[in-house]
Scaffold this motif. Structure first.
Motif, PDB file in Angstrom:
ATOM      1  N   ASP A   1      -2.652   0.392   6.810  1.00 40.90           N
ATOM      2  CA  ASP A   1      -2.011   1.526   6.162  1.00 40.90           C
ATOM      3  C   ASP A   1      -0.765   1.018   5.449  1.00 40.90           C
ATOM      4  OD1 ASP A   1      -3.902   3.254   7.249  1.00 40.90           O
ATOM      5  OD2 ASP A   1      -2.721   3.561   9.073  1.00 40.90           O
ATOM      6  N   ARG A   2       0.044   1.929   4.956  1.00 37.41           N
ATOM      7  CA  ARG A   2       1.313   1.519   4.344  1.00 37.41           C
ATOM      8  C   ARG A   2       2.086   0.693   5.362  1.00 37.41           C
ATOM      9  NH1 ARG A   2       3.772   6.304   3.800  1.00 37.41           N
ATOM     10  NH2 ARG A   2       2.603   6.730   1.916  1.00 37.41           N
ATOM     11  N   THR A   3       2.623  -0.445   4.922  1.00 33.03           N
ATOM     12  CA  THR A   3       3.389  -1.303   5.821  1.00 33.03           C
ATOM     13  C   THR A   3       4.738  -1.652   5.204  1.00 33.03           C
ATOM     14  OG1 THR A   3       2.332  -3.298   4.950  1.00 33.03           O
ATOM     15  CG2 THR A   3       1.362  -2.327   6.919  1.00 33.03           C
ATOM     16  N   TYR A   4       5.698  -1.912   6.076  1.00 37.58           N
ATOM     17  CA  TYR A   4       7.060  -2.255   5.662  1.00 37.58           C
ATOM     18  C   TYR A   4       7.429  -3.598   6.289  1.00 37.58           C
ATOM     19  CZ  TYR A   4       7.067   2.790   4.934  1.00 37.58           C
ATOM     20  OH  TYR A   4       6.752   4.065   4.548  1.00 37.58           O
ATOM     21  N   LEU A   5       8.132  -4.406   5.536  1.00 36.89           N
ATOM     22  CA  LEU A   5       8.593  -5.695   6.032  1.00 36.89           C
ATOM     23  C   LEU A   5       9.999  -5.936   5.511  1.00 36.89           C
ATOM     24  CD1 LEU A   5       7.967  -8.499   7.364  1.00 36.89           C
ATOM     25  CD2 LEU A   5       7.279  -9.229   5.085  1.00 36.89           C
ATOM     26  N   VAL A   6      10.874  -6.315   6.409  1.00 33.77           N
ATOM     27  CA  VAL A   6      12.239  -6.710   6.024  1.00 33.77           C
ATOM     28  C   VAL A   6      12.398  -8.154   6.477  1.00 33.77           C
ATOM     29  CG1 VAL A   6      14.694  -6.294   6.386  1.00 33.77           C
ATOM     30  CG2 VAL A   6      13.121  -4.367   6.246  1.00 33.77           C
ATOM     31  N   SER A   7      12.994  -8.979   5.622  1.00 28.05           N
ATOM     32  CA  SER A   7      13.134 -10.390   5.951  1.00 28.05           C
ATOM     33  C   SER A   7      14.534 -10.886   5.650  1.00 28.05           C
ATOM     34  CB  SER A   7      12.107 -11.217   5.169  1.00 28.05           C
ATOM     35  OG  SER A   7      12.336 -11.091   3.780  1.00 28.05           O
ATOM     36  N   LEU A   8      14.936 -11.873   6.417  1.00 32.42           N
ATOM     37  CA  LEU A   8      16.171 -12.596   6.192  1.00 32.42           C
ATOM     38  C   LEU A   8      15.778 -14.044   5.993  1.00 32.42           C
ATOM     39  CD1 LEU A   8      19.286 -12.639   6.162  1.00 32.42           C
ATOM     40  CD2 LEU A   8      19.190 -13.090   8.627  1.00 32.42           C
ATOM     41  N   ASN A   9      16.144 -14.621   4.839  1.00 33.70           N
ATOM     42  CA  ASN A   9      15.690 -15.965   4.483  1.00 33.70           C
ATOM     43  C   ASN A   9      16.861 -16.907   4.311  1.00 33.70           C
ATOM     44  OD1 ASN A   9      12.815 -15.213   4.005  1.00 33.70           O
ATOM     45  ND2 ASN A   9      13.799 -13.898   2.505  1.00 33.70           N
ATOM     46  N   TYR A  10      16.652 -18.136   4.779  1.00 34.62           N
ATOM     47  CA  TYR A  10      17.635 -19.197   4.601  1.00 34.62           C
ATOM     48  C   TYR A  10      16.959 -20.355   3.883  1.00 34.62           C
ATOM     49  CZ  TYR A  10      20.903 -22.958   5.519  1.00 34.62           C
ATOM     50  OH  TYR A  10      21.782 -23.996   5.364  1.00 34.62           O
ATOM     51  N   ASN A  11      17.556 -20.832   2.793  1.00 37.65           N
ATOM     52  CA  ASN A  11      17.058 -21.986   2.034  1.00 37.65           C
ATOM     53  C   ASN A  11      18.134 -23.038   1.988  1.00 37.65           C
ATOM     54  OD1 ASN A  11      14.509 -20.876   1.216  1.00 37.65           O
ATOM     55  ND2 ASN A  11      15.678 -19.512  -0.106  1.00 37.65           N
ATOM     56  N   ARG A  12      17.776 -24.241   2.334  1.00 33.97           N
ATOM     57  CA  ARG A  12      18.735 -25.349   2.298  1.00 33.97           C
ATOM     58  C   ARG A  12      19.023 -25.798   0.906  1.00 33.97           C
ATOM     59  NH1 ARG A  12      17.524 -29.910   6.635  1.00 33.97           N
ATOM     60  NH2 ARG A  12      19.719 -30.157   6.944  1.00 33.97           N
TER      61      ARG A  12
ATOM     62  N   ASN B   1       0.837  -1.204   0.000  1.00 35.88           N
ATOM     63  CA  ASN B   1       0.000   0.000   0.000  1.00 35.88           C
ATOM     64  C   ASN B   1       0.874   1.257   0.000  1.00 35.88           C
ATOM     65  OD1 ASN B   1      -2.248   1.629   0.055  1.00 35.88           O
ATOM     66  ND2 ASN B   1      -2.831   1.148   2.153  1.00 35.88           N
ATOM     67  N   ILE B   2       1.769   1.330  -0.968  1.00 35.96           N
ATOM     68  CA  ILE B   2       2.727   2.435  -1.061  1.00 35.96           C
ATOM     69  C   ILE B   2       2.051   3.802  -0.991  1.00 35.96           C
ATOM     70  CG2 ILE B   2       4.302   3.621  -2.661  1.00 35.96           C
ATOM     71  CD1 ILE B   2       5.316   0.905  -3.519  1.00 35.96           C
ATOM     72  N   LEU B   3       0.902   3.950  -1.622  1.00 39.32           N
ATOM     73  CA  LEU B   3       0.220   5.244  -1.668  1.00 39.32           C
ATOM     74  C   LEU B   3      -0.622   5.509  -0.426  1.00 39.32           C
ATOM     75  CD1 LEU B   3      -0.844   5.115  -5.420  1.00 39.32           C
ATOM     76  CD2 LEU B   3       1.193   6.165  -4.411  1.00 39.32           C
ATOM     77  N   ASP B   4      -0.588   4.588   0.547  1.00 41.11           N
ATOM     78  CA  ASP B   4      -1.305   4.723   1.816  1.00 41.11           C
ATOM     79  C   ASP B   4      -2.800   4.943   1.607  1.00 41.11           C
ATOM     80  OD1 ASP B   4      -1.285   4.561   4.554  1.00 41.11           O
ATOM     81  OD2 ASP B   4      -0.843   6.681   4.861  1.00 41.11           O
ATOM     82  N   LYS B   5      -3.369   4.155   0.720  1.00 39.69           N
ATOM     83  CA  LYS B   5      -4.794   4.244   0.368  1.00 39.69           C
ATOM     84  C   LYS B   5      -5.666   3.714   1.503  1.00 39.69           C
ATOM     85  CE  LYS B   5      -8.243   4.158  -2.752  1.00 39.69           C
ATOM     86  NZ  LYS B   5      -8.920   5.334  -3.112  1.00 39.69           N
ATOM     87  N   ASP B   6      -6.720   4.453   1.861  1.00 41.47           N
ATOM     88  CA  ASP B   6      -7.709   3.976   2.835  1.00 41.47           C
ATOM     89  C   ASP B   6      -8.763   3.176   2.095  1.00 41.47           C
ATOM     90  OD1 ASP B   6      -6.573   5.184   5.080  1.00 41.47           O
ATOM     91  OD2 ASP B   6      -7.579   7.093   4.656  1.00 41.47           O
ATOM     92  N   TYR B   7      -8.954   1.922   2.480  1.00 41.13           N
ATOM     93  CA  TYR B   7      -9.965   1.073   1.847  1.00 41.13           C
ATOM     94  C   TYR B   7     -10.333  -0.051   2.801  1.00 41.13           C
ATOM     95  CZ  TYR B   7      -6.178  -2.227   0.848  1.00 41.13           C
ATOM     96  OH  TYR B   7      -5.132  -3.101   0.954  1.00 41.13           O
ATOM     97  N   ALA B   8     -11.411  -0.735   2.491  1.00 36.56           N
ATOM     98  CA  ALA B   8     -11.864  -1.869   3.297  1.00 36.56           C
ATOM     99  C   ALA B   8     -12.118  -3.046   2.372  1.00 36.56           C
ATOM    100  CB  ALA B   8     -13.136  -1.513   4.050  1.00 36.56           C
ATOM    101  N   THR B   9     -11.683  -4.222   2.797  1.00 38.38           N
ATOM    102  CA  THR B   9     -11.911  -5.434   2.002  1.00 38.38           C
ATOM    103  C   THR B   9     -13.200  -6.136   2.406  1.00 38.38           C
ATOM    104  OG1 THR B   9     -10.555  -6.700   3.528  1.00 38.38           O
ATOM    105  CG2 THR B   9      -9.463  -5.799   1.574  1.00 38.38           C
ATOM    106  N   ALA B  10     -13.743  -5.790   3.573  1.00 42.05           N
ATOM    107  CA  ALA B  10     -15.020  -6.304   4.063  1.00 42.05           C
ATOM    108  C   ALA B  10     -15.571  -5.278   5.048  1.00 42.05           C
ATOM    109  CB  ALA B  10     -14.832  -7.658   4.740  1.00 42.05           C
ATOM    110  N   SER B  11     -16.876  -5.324   5.308  1.00 39.75           N
ATOM    111  CA  SER B  11     -17.487  -4.374   6.238  1.00 39.75           C
ATOM    112  C   SER B  11     -16.798  -4.437   7.593  1.00 39.75           C
ATOM    113  CB  SER B  11     -18.973  -4.686   6.423  1.00 39.75           C
ATOM    114  OG  SER B  11     -19.674  -4.434   5.231  1.00 39.75           O
ATOM    115  N   ALA B  12     -16.463  -3.269   8.135  1.00 40.25           N
ATOM    116  CA  ALA B  12     -15.853  -3.118   9.457  1.00 40.25           C
ATOM    117  C   ALA B  12     -14.436  -3.681   9.545  1.00 40.25           C
ATOM    118  CB  ALA B  12     -16.743  -3.739  10.533  1.00 40.25           C
TER     119      ALA B  12
END
Length: 94
Positions: free
Chosen positions: A83-94, A67-78
């Motif tokens: 809002d805009r969210t950030y996630l940083v991850s560290l991944n390990y694959n065998r 949600n880069i543009l910080d759009k207000d919306y609802a996917t279902a009533s109530a």
């Protein structure tokens, strides 16, 4: 018409992959939809961004912005979407 489902939707991805780095930008748009209570929720569109850097053959680090543009919306009533969210991850694959 399915409840809580838009009849019209569009999702467009664009991205690029390099040797150790890749990114993707996503545009998702959804039309109006009817709720289980008979209300109508308006359509909305969101833009998301993902990136990943491969450190070696097992490890990678990633970042995601939703949600880069910080759009207000609802996917279902109530149930307002996040809002805009950030996630940083560290991944390990065998």
């Amino acid at each position: 018409r399915l409840i809580n489902r838009a009849e019209q939707s569009l999702k467009f991805d664009i991205g690029r992959a390099y040797r150790v780095f890749d990114w993707t930008m996503t545009l998702a748009a959804y039309g109006d939809r009817e709720t289980v209570y008979g209300d109508e929720l308006g359509g909305y569109g969101v833009v998301n961004f993902n990136t990943r850097y491969r450190i070696d053959s097992n490890w990678s680090v990633g970042a995601k912005i939703t949600n880069i543009l910080d759009k207000d919306y609802a996917t279902a009533s109530a149930y307002n979407a996040l809002d805009r969210t950030y996630l940083v991850s560290l991944n390990y694959n065998r």
